[in-house]
Design a protein around this motif. Structure first.
Motif, PDB file in Angstrom:
ATOM      1  N   PRO A  95       0.830  -1.205   0.000  1.00  0.00           N
ATOM      2  CA  PRO A  95       0.000   0.000   0.000  1.00  0.00           C
ATOM      3  C   PRO A  95       0.867   1.258   0.000  1.00  0.00           C
ATOM      4  CG  PRO A  95       0.185  -0.835   2.231  1.00  0.00           C
ATOM      5  CD  PRO A  95       0.941  -1.803   1.356  1.00  0.00           C
ATOM      6  N   SER A 127      -1.287   2.220   5.036  1.00  0.00           N
ATOM      7  CA  SER A 127      -0.438   2.850   4.028  1.00  0.00           C
ATOM      8  C   SER A 127       0.504   3.859   4.668  1.00  0.00           C
ATOM      9  CB  SER A 127      -1.300   3.540   2.970  1.00  0.00           C
ATOM     10  OG  SER A 127      -2.158   2.630   2.327  1.00  0.00           O
ATOM     11  N   SER A 138      -5.766  -1.568   3.232  1.00  0.00           N
ATOM     12  CA  SER A 138      -4.879  -0.519   3.718  1.00  0.00           C
ATOM     13  C   SER A 138      -5.437   0.248   4.903  1.00  0.00           C
ATOM     14  CB  SER A 138      -4.548   0.461   2.588  1.00  0.00           C
ATOM     15  OG  SER A 138      -5.721   1.050   2.073  1.00  0.00           O
TER      16      SER A 138
END
Length: 395
Positions: A276, A299, A361
């Motif tokens: 991510p 992320s 994510s």
């Protein structure tokens, strides 16, 4: 704009910065930082031959007993004793060894009656037994800590013993954290509807603190508004690094990039071939480096590990910027990858690693259970049980 590879993006980010200025920090304040120059011993350790045990200093090779106790040597005192054949001296751990003594007879193997001393055990195992020779640890001028090495508790003790009260290190970087998004509320505040507690700033604060000594300024939550975002950047431009989370993509409510341009920043790159974390940007605003991380917390975590932590190490003068990957066998299977490099959350079980379910994510529950990131290069074939994969350990 084509996607940059992770390696190219890392190199371009680091090229934006140079190590910070050098200061001399007191020993404890240098913990976790990196030596900015070779740190050399100002003294020899031990400075003289010292006893490693409580007992008696004797001339054993010439006369294996009995002996006559003629003096005493204590730690921190200059006894000035010289032993003649047949003489012995009471001695304590850390005390200077009298001239002429060749071994320390440990207390447990000695029998004393007044000033008469005899052997009560097997005796010294070898010449020089239980004597710490002068310079055995290091001598004056020896490099104790090389430039670029991390200073931990053992290095602090070594430097102190080497005669140092302060150490040359780089200044601590000043990091400003800016969270963006109308949906965010401070941690612990009531939420309603689709409002969301802000988790990125405390996560990044914890990650930075665990990895690098830094001065962290959490600037709070900035709404999805161009003027407010420009003002936030302008107010933070005295930091060494401005870290934003969220608002770095191309949606109508993503204001980080236009706000940076409006504030006078120069953008170096935007978007990386990473999963991510594709919407990642970096640039400069005055003397500050701006690192725009994605808003999804997983992320943000992965990109912070791959980009923010190496950048902080670089500013701090480290010679080891990136975490080392290691090979391990896979438990289970993982699918093939596309054109982006992937970092799957996983956990180690014995000598194997298994990918967690819940690779979204925003899936923090899976991230909290992970102790490794499984590194998957672009266009990798599916991996099966027992295949060798590479990981970065994160716990």
């Amino acid at each position: 704009m084509s996607l940059l590879s992770v390696a190219e993006a890392q190199a371009r980010l680091l090229a934006l910065a140079s190590p910070l200025d050098i200061e001399h920090a007191p020993l404890v304040a240098a913990l976790g930082r990196w030596a900015a120059a070779d740190i050399r011993a100002l003294r020899t350790q031990p400075a003289a031959d010292l006893s490693a045990m409580d007992g008696y200093a004797i001339r054993f090779a010439e006369m294996p007993g009995p002996w006559r106790v003629t003096g005493e040597s204590a730690a921190g005192a200059h006894s000035g004793l010289t032993l003649a054949p047949g003489d012995a001296a009471r001695i304590f751990t850390g005390a200077p060894v009298p001239v002429g003594a060749d071994v320390i007879l440990i207390q447990e193997e000695a029998a004393r009656d007044g000033d008469q001393l005899r052997l009560a055990g097997e005796g010294p195992p070898c010449p020089g037994a239980h004597i710490r020779r002068a310079g055995n640890d290091f001598t004056a001028g020896t490099t104790l800590i090389p430039a670029g090495a991390r200073i931990g508790p053992a290095q602090i003790a070594l430097a102190a013993t080497g005669g140092h009260g302060a150490l040359p290190v780089r200044r601590q970087p000043r990091v400003a954290l800016i969270s963006t998004g109308d949906e965010l509320v401070p941690p612990g505040a009531p939420t309603s509807g689709v409002r969301l507690p802000s988790s990125n700033a405390p996560m990044l604060h914890a990650l930075i603190t665990a990895e690098v000594p830094a001065i962290i300024d959490d600037r709070g939550i900035v709404p999805d508004d161009l003027a407010a975002t420009v003002a936030a950047f302008t107010a933070a431009r005295d930091a060494n690094i401005i870290v934003t989370t969220g608002g770095a993509s191309v949606g109508d409510r993503d204001f980080v990039r236009p706000a940076l341009e409006a504030a006078g920043a120069s953008l170096d790159f935007w978007r990386v071939a990473l999963k991510p974390g594709k919407p990642l940007m970096a640039g400069r605003l005055g003397n500050a480096i701006v690192l725009g991380l994605p808003g999804n917390p997983v992320s943000a975590y992965v990109t912070a590990r791959l980009f923010l932590v190496p950048l902080l190490r670089h500013l701090g003068g480290s010679t080891r910027l990136f975490d080392q990957r290691r090979a391990i066998r896979l438990a289970g299977t993982i699918p093939a990858t596309g054109k982006r490099m992937e970092f799957l959350r996983g956990y180690r079980a014995g000598a194997r690693v298994r990918a967690l379910t819940g690779q979204d994510s925003a899936a923090l529950a899976a991230l909290s259970r992970a102790d490794a990131l499984i590194v998957r290069p672009p266009f990798s074939a599916a991996a099966n049980n027992g295949d060798i994969v590479e990981i970065l350990t994160i716990a």
